[in-house]
Design a protein around this motif. Structure first.
Motif, PDB file in Angstrom:
ATOM      1  N   PRO A   1      -6.037  -5.928  -0.262  1.00 28.11           N
ATOM      2  CA  PRO A   1      -6.741  -5.868  -1.551  1.00 28.11           C
ATOM      3  C   PRO A   1      -8.024  -5.030  -1.490  1.00 28.11           C
ATOM      4  N   ILE A   2      -8.739  -5.095  -0.359  1.00 27.64           N
ATOM      5  CA  ILE A   2      -9.968  -4.302  -0.227  1.00 27.64           C
ATOM      6  C   ILE A   2      -9.655  -2.814  -0.315  1.00 27.64           C
ATOM      7  N   VAL A   3      -8.581  -2.392   0.385  1.00 32.24           N
ATOM      8  CA  VAL A   3      -8.200  -0.978   0.337  1.00 32.24           C
ATOM      9  C   VAL A   3      -7.801  -0.585  -1.085  1.00 32.24           C
ATOM     10  N   LEU A   4      -7.094  -1.472  -1.776  1.00 34.15           N
ATOM     11  CA  LEU A   4      -6.719  -1.186  -3.166  1.00 34.15           C
ATOM     12  C   LEU A   4      -7.962  -1.019  -4.045  1.00 34.15           C
ATOM     13  N   VAL A   5      -8.944  -1.875  -3.827  1.00 30.58           N
ATOM     14  CA  VAL A   5     -10.177  -1.782  -4.608  1.00 30.58           C
ATOM     15  C   VAL A   5     -10.913  -0.485  -4.292  1.00 30.58           C
ATOM     16  N   ILE A   6     -10.976  -0.135  -2.982  1.00 30.87           N
ATOM     17  CA  ILE A   6     -11.646   1.116  -2.605  1.00 30.87           C
ATOM     18  C   ILE A   6     -10.960   2.305  -3.258  1.00 30.87           C
TER      19      ILE A   6
ATOM     20  N   VAL B   1     -12.614   4.934  -5.798  1.00 25.62           N
ATOM     21  CA  VAL B   1     -12.572   6.378  -5.533  1.00 25.62           C
ATOM     22  C   VAL B   1     -12.011   7.121  -6.740  1.00 25.62           C
ATOM     23  N   PHE B   2     -10.953   6.556  -7.338  1.00 31.07           N
ATOM     24  CA  PHE B   2     -10.350   7.219  -8.502  1.00 31.07           C
ATOM     25  C   PHE B   2     -11.306   7.211  -9.693  1.00 31.07           C
ATOM     26  N   ILE B   3     -11.980   6.087  -9.915  1.00 28.02           N
ATOM     27  CA  ILE B   3     -12.894   5.982 -11.062  1.00 28.02           C
ATOM     28  C   ILE B   3     -14.058   6.941 -10.915  1.00 28.02           C
ATOM     29  N   THR B   4     -14.590   7.041  -9.682  1.00 27.39           N
ATOM     30  CA  THR B   4     -15.779   7.877  -9.475  1.00 27.39           C
ATOM     31  C   THR B   4     -15.456   9.356  -9.328  1.00 27.39           C
ATOM     32  N   SER B   5     -14.266   9.665  -8.761  1.00 30.86           N
ATOM     33  CA  SER B   5     -13.938  11.071  -8.516  1.00 30.86           C
ATOM     34  C   SER B   5     -12.929  11.646  -9.503  1.00 30.86           C
ATOM     35  N   ARG B   6     -12.187  10.753 -10.172  1.00 26.91           N
ATOM     36  CA  ARG B   6     -11.115  11.164 -11.069  1.00 26.91           C
ATOM     37  C   ARG B   6     -10.050  11.997 -10.345  1.00 26.91           C
ATOM     38  N   GLN B   7      -9.931  11.775  -9.030  1.00 28.20           N
ATOM     39  CA  GLN B   7      -8.940  12.489  -8.231  1.00 28.20           C
ATOM     40  C   GLN B   7      -7.872  11.496  -7.763  1.00 28.20           C
ATOM     41  N   ILE B   8      -6.733  11.513  -8.460  1.00 28.56           N
ATOM     42  CA  ILE B   8      -5.664  10.577  -8.123  1.00 28.56           C
ATOM     43  C   ILE B   8      -5.120  10.816  -6.728  1.00 28.56           C
TER      44      ILE B   8
ATOM     45  N   LEU C   1       0.830  -1.207   0.000  1.00 24.45           N
ATOM     46  CA  LEU C   1       0.000   0.000   0.000  1.00 24.45           C
ATOM     47  C   LEU C   1       0.862   1.254   0.000  1.00 24.45           C
ATOM     48  N   VAL C   2       1.871   1.259   0.877  1.00 21.09           N
ATOM     49  CA  VAL C   2       2.743   2.430   0.973  1.00 21.09           C
ATOM     50  C   VAL C   2       3.533   2.618  -0.318  1.00 21.09           C
ATOM     51  N   THR C   3       4.028   1.525  -0.875  1.00 12.50           N
ATOM     52  CA  THR C   3       4.815   1.606  -2.108  1.00 12.50           C
ATOM     53  C   THR C   3       3.987   2.210  -3.245  1.00 12.50           C
ATOM     54  N   ILE C   4       2.762   1.701  -3.410  1.00 15.72           N
ATOM     55  CA  ILE C   4       1.891   2.238  -4.466  1.00 15.72           C
ATOM     56  C   ILE C   4       1.555   3.697  -4.187  1.00 15.72           C
ATOM     57  N   ALA C   5       1.324   4.012  -2.911  1.00  8.65           N
ATOM     58  CA  ALA C   5       0.998   5.397  -2.551  1.00  8.65           C
ATOM     59  C   ALA C   5       2.157   6.338  -2.873  1.00  8.65           C
ATOM     60  N   VAL C   6       3.382   5.910  -2.573  1.00  9.82           N
ATOM     61  CA  VAL C   6       4.554   6.754  -2.839  1.00  9.82           C
ATOM     62  C   VAL C   6       4.760   6.934  -4.345  1.00  9.82           C
TER      63      VAL C   6
ATOM     64  N   LEU D   1      -5.171   4.930  -0.013  1.00 10.06           N
ATOM     65  CA  LEU D   1      -4.197   3.847   0.119  1.00 10.06           C
ATOM     66  C   LEU D   1      -3.338   4.026   1.364  1.00 10.06           C
ATOM     67  N   VAL D   2      -2.870   5.259   1.558  1.00 11.89           N
ATOM     68  CA  VAL D   2      -1.941   5.521   2.657  1.00 11.89           C
ATOM     69  C   VAL D   2      -2.628   5.405   4.012  1.00 11.89           C
ATOM     70  N   LEU D   3      -3.777   6.054   4.118  1.00 10.63           N
ATOM     71  CA  LEU D   3      -4.462   6.064   5.410  1.00 10.63           C
ATOM     72  C   LEU D   3      -5.056   4.704   5.761  1.00 10.63           C
ATOM     73  N   GLY D   4      -5.218   3.850   4.766  1.00 11.41           N
ATOM     74  CA  GLY D   4      -5.777   2.522   5.023  1.00 11.41           C
ATOM     75  C   GLY D   4      -4.798   1.537   5.610  1.00 11.41           C
ATOM     76  N   CYS D   5      -3.531   1.911   5.713  1.00  7.52           N
ATOM     77  CA  CYS D   5      -2.532   1.000   6.283  1.00  7.52           C
ATOM     78  C   CYS D   5      -2.748   0.871   7.796  1.00  7.52           C
ATOM     79  N   PRO D   6      -3.147  -0.309   8.300  1.00 11.87           N
ATOM     80  CA  PRO D   6      -3.473  -0.466   9.730  1.00 11.87           C
ATOM     81  C   PRO D   6      -2.246  -0.778  10.575  1.00 11.87           C
ATOM     82  N   GLY D   7      -1.312   0.174  10.649  1.00 13.89           N
ATOM     83  CA  GLY D   7      -0.076  -0.079  11.382  1.00 13.89           C
ATOM     84  C   GLY D   7      -0.298  -0.426  12.833  1.00 13.89           C
TER      85      GLY D   7
END
Length: 606
Positions: A243-248, A252-259, A70-75, A266-272
């Motif tokens: 995977p659920i966070v990735l899908v969400i 979000v990107f498809i519906t809002s078009r806001q990358i 998640l962090v890698t994709i977010a970065v 992705l970042v905030l979904g990481c349950p550290g």
């Protein structure tokens, strides 16, 4: 990999460099130099992302979608939209969280390390209990049955038995008890404890790695590698959660078009906090138990013991001392002092199991020289002392000599009789007494558990031993398979049984019970089979174990709740516009610190 090992070995240094670059970057931002600001933050992101990327790709090789992914994709996404500040802050905060986790685990293990550091390195070995000179030798040079001299202020270097002297010993490193314990001839000692007053000669029974300290190190290492059922659930949860966070994020990107919004999800979904909450609680609980004189072999034990409602005890060596002791002396004829001298004279030469108990009981008596000494197998001893014929043994030996007027003695004890010149002079009752701590421990436990006594001794002896204690079931004449059958039958009724024992014959029962608890003074088989070991063989540790187990599991659930609530609130704040990537990551890492601090509460003394 070499790169991963390098980052692990220099974790603090690398985070320090990242923190320095981050600070300098914000100085440039204050000076309106945005080029250097973005450059330095991009450098921070690259430095910190390397170990995360390596862990993410390693997990993918095993078809695991890890949180690092998640962090890698977010970065990567942040670089794509040229939000270098977000990328740098995200990686720095995640790296800080990893370091906090590592530091917390180190701190929770500190109680165990302190015990290990207390292990003595040398000892004064003497050739006999009367020797006072001694030779300073390394612990590794000591053997079982060696004598060691311990003076005021010294550490006791071995597990053993006091054979001369008396004093007070601080056993807090092992038992957690602050009050010094009085020690005299016949009392046990433990390596790593401290003699605060007096002088002792100790005969070693366990040395080096076989002492309480050696077992402590091995058992704690095993325990720290284990996982609770809750931890396994979290691992399963993470496998589906990522995977659920990735899908969400994709939705979000498809519906809002806001990358940027999608990357923030992705970042905030990481349950550290969720990932570290359970292991930190586990290690804290194990460390606290160790400091309290309880060795827990696996974190699953806390969860299982919390559900136990039956405690089944072996008798000899578990609730009793395991060593026979003289409980009653009846002088039947003649001078009692002279009679005890005759008795000690015979028993000093004897090898039967009761001889040591008798000699110990009459330690102040001066033995006479024994002129003749004959052992009557299964009955006793015939001896000639100072011109007198002395018989010491059971009723069979005495009756065989034509003496029939035997005294009335307690039927549930072992009897030793003595006759001098065919006259019955002395009668002794010997039994295996309860440990000093047993009655108080049983009274504490009976309000929380059903209690059972399972022993190979006769039923009458079993009942007499625990007379006055509130046991729900007392079963004598128990073979090992009988103990197993009782435990299995009880558990088949939906009950959870913990068995407490110390002998080789207790191995099957320890393995059958939901939780097996072994006495530290017991056999190697019992110790290896059990889930929990009480190094000092003190049942007063059991009520403490009960409290630690409940507190540890409660603490785990608190950490899980804190972590899940944090993620939920972050998502709510994100979609309502109150939370952004940087502020969200700050809250996220703060939640990690909260669960760590919450786990530290377990380190208090129970």
């Amino acid at each position: 990999m070499k790169i991963q090992r390098f980052y692990q070995q220099h974790q603090k240094t690398i985070l320090g460099i990242m923190t320095g670059l981050l600070s300098i970057a914000y100085l440039f931002k204050w000076q309106q130099n945005f080029l250097l600001f973005n450059t330095l933050l991009a450098l921070v992101a690259i430095i910190g992302e390397i170990p995360l990327f390596l862990r993410a790709t390693s997990a993918l090789k095993f078809k695991l979608v890890s949180i690092e992914l998640l962090v890698t994709i977010a970065v990567i996404g942040a670089f794509f939209i040229q939000e270098f500040s977000e990328a740098g802050i995200v990686v720095w905060l995640f790296s800080l969280g990893n370091l906090l986790e590592e530091l917390s685990l180190q701190k929770t293990r500190q109680s165990v390390k302190e015990l290990v550091q207390l292990a003595p390195k040398a000892a004064y070995r003497i050739v006999s209990p009367e020797d006072r000179k001694g030779e300073l030798v390394a612990i590794d040079d000591l053997d079982e049955d060696d004598y060691v001299l311990v003076r005021t202020g010294d550490q006791i270097p071995v597990d053993g038995e006091v054979v001369r002297g008396s004093g007070y010993v601080d056993e807090a490193p092992i038992t957690g008890e602050a009050k010094p314990q009085a020690k005299k001839i016949g009392n046990s000692t433990y390596a790593g404890t401290n003699l605060t007053d007096g002088t002792l000669v100790v005969q070693a029974s366990r040395v080096g790695e076989d002492t309480t300290f050696g077992q402590l190190i091995e058992l704690i290492e095993e325990a720290q590698d284990s996982q609770t059922q809750a931890q396994r659930k979290i691992d399963q949860f993470a496998k589906y959660y990522t995977p659920i966070v990735l899908v969400i994020a994709l939705i979000v990107f498809i519906t809002s078009r806001q990358i940027e919004l999608a990357i923030t999800v992705l970042v905030l979904g990481c349950p550290g906090a969720l990932v570290i909450g359970v292991p930190v609680s586990t290690v804290a609980g194990i460390g606290t138990a160790a400091k309290s004189g309880i060795l827990v072999k696996g974190a699953t034990v806390f969860e299982t013991f919390r559900k136990v409602n039956w405690l089944a005890f072996d008798k000899t060596g578990t609730i009793t001392s395991g060593h026979p002791a003289v409980t009653k002396v009846v002088n039947l004829a003649g001078d009692e002092k002279l009679n005890t001298q005759y008795l000690v004279s015979v028993e000093t030469e004897a090898t039967h199991p009761l001889a040591k108990a008798i000699v110990h009981h009459f330690a102040s008596a001066t033995p006479f020289p024994t002129e003749q000494f004959t052992t009557v197998k299964g009955a006793g001893i015939k001896a000639m002392i100072a011109g007198h014929h002395v018989l010491v043994g059971n009723e069979e030996l005495i009756q065989a000599a034509g003496i029939t007027n035997l005294p009335t003695l307690t039927p549930t004890t072992t009897h030793v009789l003595m006759a001098v010149d065919n006259q019955l002079t002395l009668a002794l009752e010997i039994m295996d007494p309860l440990k000093e701590t047993t009655p108080a421990a049983i009274k504490q436990l009976q309000s929380h558990y059903h209690l059972a006594l399972l022993t190979g001794d006769h039923q009458a002896v079993a009942e007499a031993t625990v007379a006055g204690l509130d046991f729900d079931a007392i079963h004598g004449d128990q073979l090992p398979k009988d103990k197993v059958n009782f435990i299995q039958a009880t558990q088949d009724k939906g009950q959870k049984v913990a068995f407490i024992g110390d002998g080789i014959n207790d191995g099957p029962a320890l393995a059958t019970a939901k939780v097996g608890i072994a006495m530290g003074s017991g056999s190697d088989t019992a110790i290896e089979t059990a889930d929990i070991v009480l190094p000092t063989s003190d049942l007063s540790r059991l009520p403490i174990l009960n409290r630690i187990a409940k507190a540890t599991m409660w603490n785990m659930n608190e950490n899980i709740s804190i972590a899940l609530l944090t993620v939920l609130l972050l998502f709510i704040g994100l979609f309502t516009g109150y939370i952004h990537m940087a502020s969200g990551m700050l809250i996220h890492e703060a939640s990690i610190l909260v669960v760590i601090l919450n786990s530290f509460r377990l380190l208090r003394h129970f």
